[in-house]
Design an enzyme around this catalytic site. Structure first.
Site, PDB file in Angstrom:
ATOM      1  CE  LYS A 123      -2.048   2.920   2.027  1.00  0.00           C
ATOM      2  NZ  LYS A 123      -1.762   4.336   1.704  1.00  0.00           N
ATOM      3  CD  GLU A 168      11.841  -0.255  11.369  1.00  0.00           C
ATOM      4  OE1 GLU A 168      12.094   0.580  12.265  1.00  0.00           O
ATOM      5  OE2 GLU A 168      12.605  -1.189  11.091  1.00  0.00           O
ATOM      6  CB  CYS A 179      12.040   7.648  10.894  1.00  0.00           C
ATOM      7  SG  CYS A 179      13.079   6.517   9.999  1.00  0.00           S
ATOM      8  CD  GLU A 214       9.044  11.661  13.651  1.00  0.00           C
ATOM      9  OE1 GLU A 214       7.860  11.308  13.623  1.00  0.00           O
ATOM     10  OE2 GLU A 214       9.985  10.953  13.252  1.00  0.00           O
TER      11      GLU A 214
HETATM   12  P1  NAD Z   1       1.279   7.770   8.371  1.00  0.00           P
HETATM   13  O1  NAD Z   1       1.230   6.850   9.520  1.00  0.00           O
HETATM   14  O2  NAD Z   1       0.255   8.822   8.284  1.00  0.00           O
HETATM   15  O3  NAD Z   1       1.172   6.960   7.006  1.00  0.00           O
HETATM   16  C1  NAD Z   1       2.013   5.876   6.715  1.00  0.00           C
HETATM   17  C2  NAD Z   1       1.253   4.911   5.827  1.00  0.00           C
HETATM   18  O4  NAD Z   1       0.175   4.380   6.578  1.00  0.00           O
HETATM   19  C3  NAD Z   1       0.645   5.564   4.593  1.00  0.00           C
HETATM   20  O5  NAD Z   1       0.745   4.673   3.504  1.00  0.00           O
HETATM   21  C4  NAD Z   1      -0.813   5.751   4.989  1.00  0.00           C
HETATM   22  O6  NAD Z   1      -1.697   5.754   3.907  1.00  0.00           O
HETATM   23  C5  NAD Z   1      -1.040   4.509   5.839  1.00  0.00           C
HETATM   24  N1  NAD Z   1      -2.160   4.625   6.769  1.00  0.00           N
HETATM   25  C6  NAD Z   1      -2.697   5.760   7.307  1.00  0.00           C
HETATM   26  N2  NAD Z   1      -3.750   5.439   8.096  1.00  0.00           N
HETATM   27  C7  NAD Z   1      -3.868   4.087   8.066  1.00  0.00           C
HETATM   28  C8  NAD Z   1      -4.757   3.163   8.681  1.00  0.00           C
HETATM   29  N3  NAD Z   1      -5.739   3.565   9.479  1.00  0.00           N
HETATM   30  N4  NAD Z   1      -4.556   1.847   8.447  1.00  0.00           N
HETATM   31  C9  NAD Z   1      -3.562   1.406   7.651  1.00  0.00           C
HETATM   32  N5  NAD Z   1      -2.715   2.247   7.010  1.00  0.00           N
HETATM   33  C10 NAD Z   1      -2.863   3.568   7.220  1.00  0.00           C
HETATM   34  O7  NAD Z   1       2.753   8.349   8.338  1.00  0.00           O
HETATM   35  P2  NAD Z   1       3.338   9.409   7.311  1.00  0.00           P
HETATM   36  O8  NAD Z   1       2.837  10.742   7.718  1.00  0.00           O
HETATM   37  O9  NAD Z   1       3.110   8.978   5.924  1.00  0.00           O
HETATM   38  O10 NAD Z   1       4.917   9.252   7.554  1.00  0.00           O
HETATM   39  C11 NAD Z   1       5.589   9.972   8.521  1.00  0.00           C
HETATM   40  C12 NAD Z   1       5.908   9.120   9.730  1.00  0.00           C
HETATM   41  O11 NAD Z   1       6.584   7.926   9.355  1.00  0.00           O
HETATM   42  C13 NAD Z   1       6.836   9.814  10.679  1.00  0.00           C
HETATM   43  O12 NAD Z   1       6.347   9.703  11.990  1.00  0.00           O
HETATM   44  C14 NAD Z   1       8.155   9.058  10.535  1.00  0.00           C
HETATM   45  O13 NAD Z   1       8.974   9.084  11.634  1.00  0.00           O
HETATM   46  C15 NAD Z   1       7.713   7.687  10.185  1.00  0.00           C
HETATM   47  N6  NAD Z   1       8.772   6.960   9.459  1.00  0.00           N
HETATM   48  C16 NAD Z   1       9.461   5.982  10.112  1.00  0.00           C
HETATM   49  C17 NAD Z   1      10.488   5.291   9.489  1.00  0.00           C
HETATM   50  C18 NAD Z   1      11.251   4.208  10.193  1.00  0.00           C
HETATM   51  O14 NAD Z   1      11.910   3.423   9.532  1.00  0.00           O
HETATM   52  N7  NAD Z   1      11.204   4.119  11.506  1.00  0.00           N
HETATM   53  C19 NAD Z   1      10.803   5.600   8.173  1.00  0.00           C
HETATM   54  C20 NAD Z   1      10.089   6.590   7.525  1.00  0.00           C
HETATM   55  C21 NAD Z   1       9.057   7.270   8.185  1.00  0.00           C
END
Ligand code: NAD
Length: 479
Positions: free
Chosen positions: A177, A252, A286, A382
């Site tokens: 996804k 993650e 992240c 963050e």
């Molecule tokens: P997000 O959680 O909003 O979205 C991440 C993914 O989850 C997207 O594809 C989104 O469509 C999906 N999603 C959203 N709601 C969902 C639900 N209810 N059920 C299933 N999937 C759903 O995060 P974001 O804003 O896209 O990314 C930023 C965050 O990601 C930051 O907090 C960052 O630290 C973290 N991040 C972590 C790592 C790591 O390796 N630890 C790497 C990159 C980003």
């Protein structure tokens, strides 16, 4: 330069599909122009993709192959990405606002995952366990089956590669996804799977909203394992879904990582690490180096140098060949701006930046904050933008207290040439990975992940490979 297609699609069971929930318009954050439309996947598309992945798994083709053969297929996916790097990087830049060099770096990074895990394919072997002369006992590792991969917008192609490569080499099938803000470059993973000759249904890619397609995928009863990279809020929902279906998941999540800079540190090295640590990808990383905790004797000198560094970074859209691009969206720009405003109201001082520049697009000025106290949101939450805080410490106990003073524990670092002190501090840092004298030291080979609000489980390295298999023990009674 070749015109981009106006309409992009999902990829299910080896074919390009129009989604059943209409279209999503993808925007260029540098000038807010439309890049393209992409079909939006709804629950019915998720159902079709999971069915395709299940059928492919049940066909037994991938699990039956010699691991070296699966490894060769996966390696070819990386070869495809490298051969088409400039085209994919251009698409990625248009949808993310990254400089072209950073987009090319991401595609090369994604290819590196396919290379590394292709090489690892043949290393997943079991063991023989002695039970005396009347038994033969051995273990084998088997794939879980259908794996779900939900990725964020900051490094969309690399995040897919990070989990899909080990899933495929161990014989699993994948439903991915992609993030709704940056779904276009991700579709090249499907082209890479086609180029490599993977069986139909082994790789399925859906662009859909999180609350619709994401929720439908993570809650689907026919998913055997989930890998999620994203926010804490969504990670909690994924963990709940995984618990309901009793399947393993890897989370993650975010970070608020700190580097401790001792008084003997080489400040040129620190400045270079900060350049990459917080201004690469406009700080939307992240494991970004978002906090500097520096010995008070060198606080003023380092603060001045970091302020100069931030002021030297040229922001711009990709045709201006900038040092730093945009944030991913106007929403993200607003969010980062609100964090900065709140910090200023709480008494922190922006020695540079702290606002968006006076130009259209989702840009944000490289920012350094001093006079930050441990209770401020800017020190604990963050931001996910090019915003650095600088705090002073008097002794190592205080440095550790400040560094460990958040609910996250993704990365941490120490800058010093005193080996004893480095070892002591690294033992005490609450972090999944510790960087000494270079932020982001390590690579695809080294395990990555956190604890607390940074999630659980590890990706990358050998640990990442073992997320996708379970052991089966076979005990044979001899006559
Ligand atoms: P997000 O959680 O909003 O979205 C991440 C993914 O989850 C997207 O594809 C989104 O469509 C999906 N999603 C959203 N709601 C969902 C639900 N209810 N059920 C299933 N999937 C759903 O995060 P974001 O804003 O896209 O990314 C930023 C965050 O990601 C930051 O907090 C960052 O630290 C973290 N991040 C972590 C790592 C790591 O390796 N630890 C790497 C990159 C980003």
């Amino acid at each position: 330069m070749q015109q981009l297609p106006a309409q992009w699609h999902n990829y299910i069971n080896g074919r390009w599909h129009t989604g059943q929930s209409g279209n999503l318009s993808v925007e260029n954050p540098a000038d807010l122009s439309k890049v393209a439309d992409i079909s939006l996947a709804g629950p019915a598309d998720v159902e079709a993709a999971v069915t395709a992945a299940r059928d492919c798994h049940n066909s037994g083709v991938l699990p039956a192959m010699r691991p070296v053969e699966r490894g060769r297929l996966v390696r070819k996916m990386g070869d495809y990405l490298l051969a088409n790097c400039s085209e994919i990087a251009r698409v990625l830049t248009l949808e993310t606002g990254k400089p072209l060099a950073e987009s090319a770096g991401e595609i090369q990074g994604a290819a590196r995952y396919f290379e590394y895990y292709a090489n690892q394919a043949e290393t997943v072997d079991g063991r023989s366990i002695p039970l005396g002369n009347d038994y033969i006992d051995y273990t084998v590792y088997e794939p879980f089956g259908v794996t779900a991969h939900i990725v964020p917008w900051n490094f969309p192609v690399e995040m897919i590669a990070r989990s899909v490569a080990p899933a495929l080499v161990t014989g699993n099938t994948c439903v991915i996804k992609t993030p709704e803000l940056t779904p276009l470059a991700c579709t090249y993973i499907a082209k890479a799977a086609e180029f490599a000759g993977l069986p139909e249904g082994a790789v399925n890619i859906l662009c859909g909203y999180g609350h619709e397609a994401g929720a439908a995928l993570s809650n689907h009863p026919d998913i055997d394992q989930i890998v999620f990279t994203g926010s804490v809020q969504t990670g909690t929902l994924i963990a709940e879904a995984a618990a309901r279906n009793l399947v393993p998941c890897v989370l993650e999540l975010g970070g608020k990582s700190a580097a401790i800079v001792c008084e003997d540190a080489d400040l040129d090295t620190v400045v270079e690490s900060v350049r990459w640590g917080i201004f690469y990808n406009a700080g939307q990383v992240c494991s970004a180096l978002s906090r500097i905790i520096v010995h008070r004797d060198i606080h003023d000198e380092l603060l001045q140098r970091l302020t100069q560094l931030a002021e030297s970074i040229r922001i711009g859209s990709h045709d201006e060949t900038p040092d730093m691009g945009t944030l991913v969206s106007m929403d993200q720009q607003r969010r980062v701006g609100e964090f900065c405003q709140q910090a200023i109201q709480a008494g922190a001082i922006a020695t540079t930046g702290g606002t968006a520049p006076d130009r259209p697009g989702a840009f944000f000025l490289p920012t350094v904050f001093s006079q930050v106290t441990a209770d401020m949101a800017i020190a604990t939450e963050e931001v996910f933008g090019p915003v650095l805080t600088v705090q002073a410490f008097a002794d190592d106990a205080e440095a550790i207290q400040l560094a460990n003073g958040t609910e996250y524990s993704l990365a941490g670092g120490v800058f010093s040439n005193d080996l004893q002190r480095v070892m002591r501090l690294s033992q005490q840092l609450k972090a999944g990975q510790v960087y000494i004298n270079e932020w982001y030291a390590g690579g695809v080979e080294t395990p990555f992940g956190g604890t607390g609000k940074s999630g659980y489980g590890r990706e990358k390295g050998r640990e990442g490979l073992l997320n996708y298999v379970h052991s089966k023990n076979v005990a044979i009674r001899l006559k």
